[in-house]
Design an enzyme around this catalytic site. Structure first.
Site, PDB file in Angstrom:
ATOM      1  N   LYS A 223       8.891   1.479  10.108  1.00  0.00           N
ATOM      2  CA  LYS A 223       8.210   2.414   9.196  1.00  0.00           C
ATOM      3  C   LYS A 223       7.722   3.653   9.932  1.00  0.00           C
ATOM      4  O   LYS A 223       7.737   4.749   9.381  1.00  0.00           O
ATOM      5  CB  LYS A 223       7.034   1.724   8.486  1.00  0.00           C
ATOM      6  CG  LYS A 223       7.520   0.718   7.468  1.00  0.00           C
ATOM      7  CD  LYS A 223       6.484   0.370   6.430  1.00  0.00           C
ATOM      8  CE  LYS A 223       7.147  -0.461   5.341  1.00  0.00           C
ATOM      9  NZ  LYS A 223       6.252  -0.913   4.305  1.00  0.00           N
TER      10      LYS A 223
ATOM     11  N   LYS B 197      17.625  -2.850   4.064  1.00  0.00           N
ATOM     12  CA  LYS B 197      17.176  -3.595   2.877  1.00  0.00           C
ATOM     13  C   LYS B 197      16.892  -2.646   1.711  1.00  0.00           C
ATOM     14  O   LYS B 197      16.529  -1.483   1.921  1.00  0.00           O
ATOM     15  CB  LYS B 197      15.958  -4.455   3.200  1.00  0.00           C
ATOM     16  CG  LYS B 197      14.671  -3.706   3.385  1.00  0.00           C
ATOM     17  CD  LYS B 197      13.468  -4.656   3.267  1.00  0.00           C
ATOM     18  CE  LYS B 197      12.186  -3.837   3.252  1.00  0.00           C
ATOM     19  NZ  LYS B 197      11.050  -4.477   2.661  1.00  0.00           N
TER      20      LYS B 197
ATOM     21  N   LYS C  64      11.490   0.317  -1.734  1.00  0.00           N
ATOM     22  CA  LYS C  64      10.850   1.327  -2.607  1.00  0.00           C
ATOM     23  C   LYS C  64      10.856   2.693  -1.944  1.00  0.00           C
ATOM     24  O   LYS C  64      10.886   3.708  -2.603  1.00  0.00           O
ATOM     25  CB  LYS C  64       9.366   0.986  -2.795  1.00  0.00           C
ATOM     26  CG  LYS C  64       9.059  -0.214  -3.593  1.00  0.00           C
ATOM     27  CD  LYS C  64       7.525  -0.345  -3.649  1.00  0.00           C
ATOM     28  CE  LYS C  64       7.129  -1.767  -3.881  1.00  0.00           C
ATOM     29  NZ  LYS C  64       6.249  -2.320  -2.867  1.00  0.00           N
TER      30      LYS C  64
HETATM   31  N1  AQP Z   1      15.133  -5.991  -0.260  1.00  0.00           N
HETATM   32  C1  AQP Z   1      14.382  -7.074  -0.438  1.00  0.00           C
HETATM   33  N2  AQP Z   1      14.953  -8.288  -0.609  1.00  0.00           N
HETATM   34  C2  AQP Z   1      14.195  -9.403  -0.814  1.00  0.00           C
HETATM   35  N3  AQP Z   1      12.837  -9.370  -0.867  1.00  0.00           N
HETATM   36  C3  AQP Z   1      12.227  -8.179  -0.702  1.00  0.00           C
HETATM   37  N4  AQP Z   1      10.934  -7.804  -0.706  1.00  0.00           N
HETATM   38  C4  AQP Z   1      10.839  -6.470  -0.506  1.00  0.00           C
HETATM   39  N5  AQP Z   1      12.064  -5.946  -0.362  1.00  0.00           N
HETATM   40  C5  AQP Z   1      12.957  -6.977  -0.485  1.00  0.00           C
HETATM   41  C6  AQP Z   1       9.825  -8.730  -0.906  1.00  0.00           C
HETATM   42  O1  AQP Z   1       9.025  -8.243  -1.973  1.00  0.00           O
HETATM   43  C7  AQP Z   1       7.670  -8.622  -1.724  1.00  0.00           C
HETATM   44  C8  AQP Z   1       6.763  -7.472  -1.972  1.00  0.00           C
HETATM   45  O2  AQP Z   1       7.067  -6.418  -1.102  1.00  0.00           O
HETATM   46  P1  AQP Z   1       6.017  -5.257  -0.907  1.00  0.00           P
HETATM   47  O3  AQP Z   1       6.126  -4.285  -1.979  1.00  0.00           O
HETATM   48  O4  AQP Z   1       4.668  -5.780  -0.717  1.00  0.00           O
HETATM   49  O5  AQP Z   1       6.405  -4.660   0.476  1.00  0.00           O
HETATM   50  P2  AQP Z   1       7.736  -4.311   1.136  1.00  0.00           P
HETATM   51  O6  AQP Z   1       8.340  -5.520   1.720  1.00  0.00           O
HETATM   52  O7  AQP Z   1       7.379  -3.251   2.107  1.00  0.00           O
HETATM   53  O8  AQP Z   1       8.667  -3.773  -0.051  1.00  0.00           O
HETATM   54  P3  AQP Z   1       9.547  -2.477  -0.082  1.00  0.00           P
HETATM   55  O9  AQP Z   1      10.132  -2.326  -1.398  1.00  0.00           O
HETATM   56  O10 AQP Z   1      10.498  -2.458   1.041  1.00  0.00           O
HETATM   57  O11 AQP Z   1       8.508  -1.314   0.089  1.00  0.00           O
HETATM   58  P4  AQP Z   1       8.454  -0.192   1.152  1.00  0.00           P
HETATM   59  O12 AQP Z   1       9.687   0.627   0.941  1.00  0.00           O
HETATM   60  O13 AQP Z   1       7.193   0.521   0.794  1.00  0.00           O
HETATM   61  O14 AQP Z   1       8.432  -0.837   2.485  1.00  0.00           O
HETATM   62  C9  AQP Z   1       7.597  -9.187  -0.309  1.00  0.00           C
HETATM   63  O15 AQP Z   1       7.582 -10.600  -0.400  1.00  0.00           O
HETATM   64  C10 AQP Z   1       8.892  -8.746   0.306  1.00  0.00           C
HETATM   65  O16 AQP Z   1       9.345  -9.666   1.278  1.00  0.00           O
END
Ligand code: AQP
Length: 343
Positions: A121, A205, A208
């Site tokens: 990040k 992956k 968001k």
């Molecule tokens: N691509 C993914 N595949 C499977 N699981 C995923 N999770 C996130 N992306 C994937 C799971 O969703 C839960 C919540 O995630 P979060 O919003 O708290 O944080 P994150 O993992 O940082 O999600 P993002 O979408 O990737 O956000 P950004 O872009 O802000 O970093 C968690 O259980 C995560 O494992």
């Protein structure tokens, strides 16, 4: 002779969280929300909207509460039942922040320096990132252990953070001579949808924060948008293989097959058995139809919940009260174990 560590013998509990930092996508649904629903009938479940994590990067104060309601609506629309599971916003339960501070004094800097998500990040700008973003995994350990949670349903990306939570729990139990006080939480990662990849790049992956909206399917996307995104998803000129080893070196194709399998409740091999030899002109429309069939009812239900924010607020306030009733006595015990003065 040192004694064998006593294992945690308290009740099982499930804890997980989702950040209110943008629209949820298919990865969040398959990696987290769908598992939340599957677990709620047979387990004591606590599902948190982790707004304290969200503010580790800039969040517009005018949007944060709205985003929190949006995630609550997604939980409810996906099938999380507030009569079976506790749903609440993290900042409403002070135990998270307090325990995170105590854990800051237990976790080692070397442990945090190894966290790959911070490196991903922060990229080359780590000096300019907030201290909170660096400390994120310690707060995550506090989230889980403030409830003495034993099981944590998450996507594959959270595996390393879960290992850190276990290390913090074990070091706390050991340093303060409190064997078995905290459980060593187990990640629940395995299963379809644990790692949904970007539609544009099978090596990163679905996320968001990816600048390209075409890289992900949002839970708020309408049918024609979903179909367009799948039509434009990266693939290759080869047909769908008959066997799993035919997916090797084809990460984008493996990802689409995995999404189909996770949404339809089949194995990847079942999907290959159905589509072996077909081109993407056949497979992509079938996948688009399946995505729409599964996501459209969630989107519609989310919109119904969002039309009644007072009901969402009632559920969140009740959830926060129930969460504090579990976490506050645990953190009070931590203060006693650490030897703080009390009246
Ligand atoms: N691509 C993914 N595949 C499977 N699981 C995923 N999770 C996130 N992306 C994937 C799971 O969703 C839960 C919540 O995630 P979060 O919003 O708290 O944080 P994150 O993992 O940082 O999600 P993002 O979408 O990737 O956000 P950004 O872009 O802000 O970093 C968690 O259980 C995560 O494992």
């Amino acid at each position: 002779m040192s004694e064998k560590p006593v294992e945690y013998s308290g009740p099982e509990r499930v804890f997980s969280g989702v950040q209110p930092s943008g629209s949820l996508h298919l990865g969040n649904y398959l990696g987290a929300l769908k598992k939340f629903v599957d677990l709620q009938d047979a387990h004591d479940c606590v599902y948190c909207i982790v707004d304290l994590h969200a503010v580790t990067v800039w969040q517009d104060p005018k949007e944060l509460a709205k985003q929190t309601r949006h995630i609550a609506a997604a939980f409810l629309a996906a099938g999380v039942d507030p009569d079976k599971a506790i749903i609440y916003p993290q900042a409403q339960v002070r135990a998270h922040s307090e325990l995170a501070w105590y854990f800051n004094c237990v976790a080692r800097i070397g442990w945090l320096n190894r966290m790959t998500q911070f490196k991903d990040k922060a990229g080359k700008n780590s000096e300019k990132m907030s201290v909170g973003l660096y400390d994120y995994p310690v707060l995550q350990a506090a989230d889980i252990l403030a409830f003495k949670a034993t099981h944590v349903p998450v996507g594959e990306d959270q595996k390393q953070h879960l290992e850190l939570s276990r290390d913090i729990a074990a070091k706390f139990n050991n340093d303060f001579d409190a064997p078995g006080f905290f459980p060593l939480p187990e990640p629940l990662i395995k299963g379809p949808g644990a790692r949904v990849m970007s539609l544009k790049d099978g090596s990163s992956k679905m996320s968001k924060s990816d600048p390209s909206d075409l890289s992900r399917i949002n839970l708020t996307d309408e049918a024609d948008k979903i179909a367009k995104k799948i039509r434009k998803a990266k693939t290759d000129p080869e047909p769908i293989p008959a066997e799993m080893d035919g997916l090797e070196g084809r990460p984008e194709v493996a990802n689409l097959v995995g999404i189909y399998a996770a949404l339809s409740g089949q194995s990847d091999q079942d999907v290959l058995n159905t589509y072996a030899g077909e081109g993407f002109g056949v497979f992509k429309p079938a996948l688009a139809d399946l995505c729409v069939e599964k996501i459209a009812p969630i989107t519609e239900s989310m919109n119904r919940y969002l039309a009644d924010p007072a009901e969402i607020d009632r559920i969140l306030a009740k959830g926060a009260e129930a969460a504090a009733a579990i976490a506050d006595p645990i953190v009070s015990d931590v203060r006693d174990i650490m030897g703080f003065w009390k009246a």
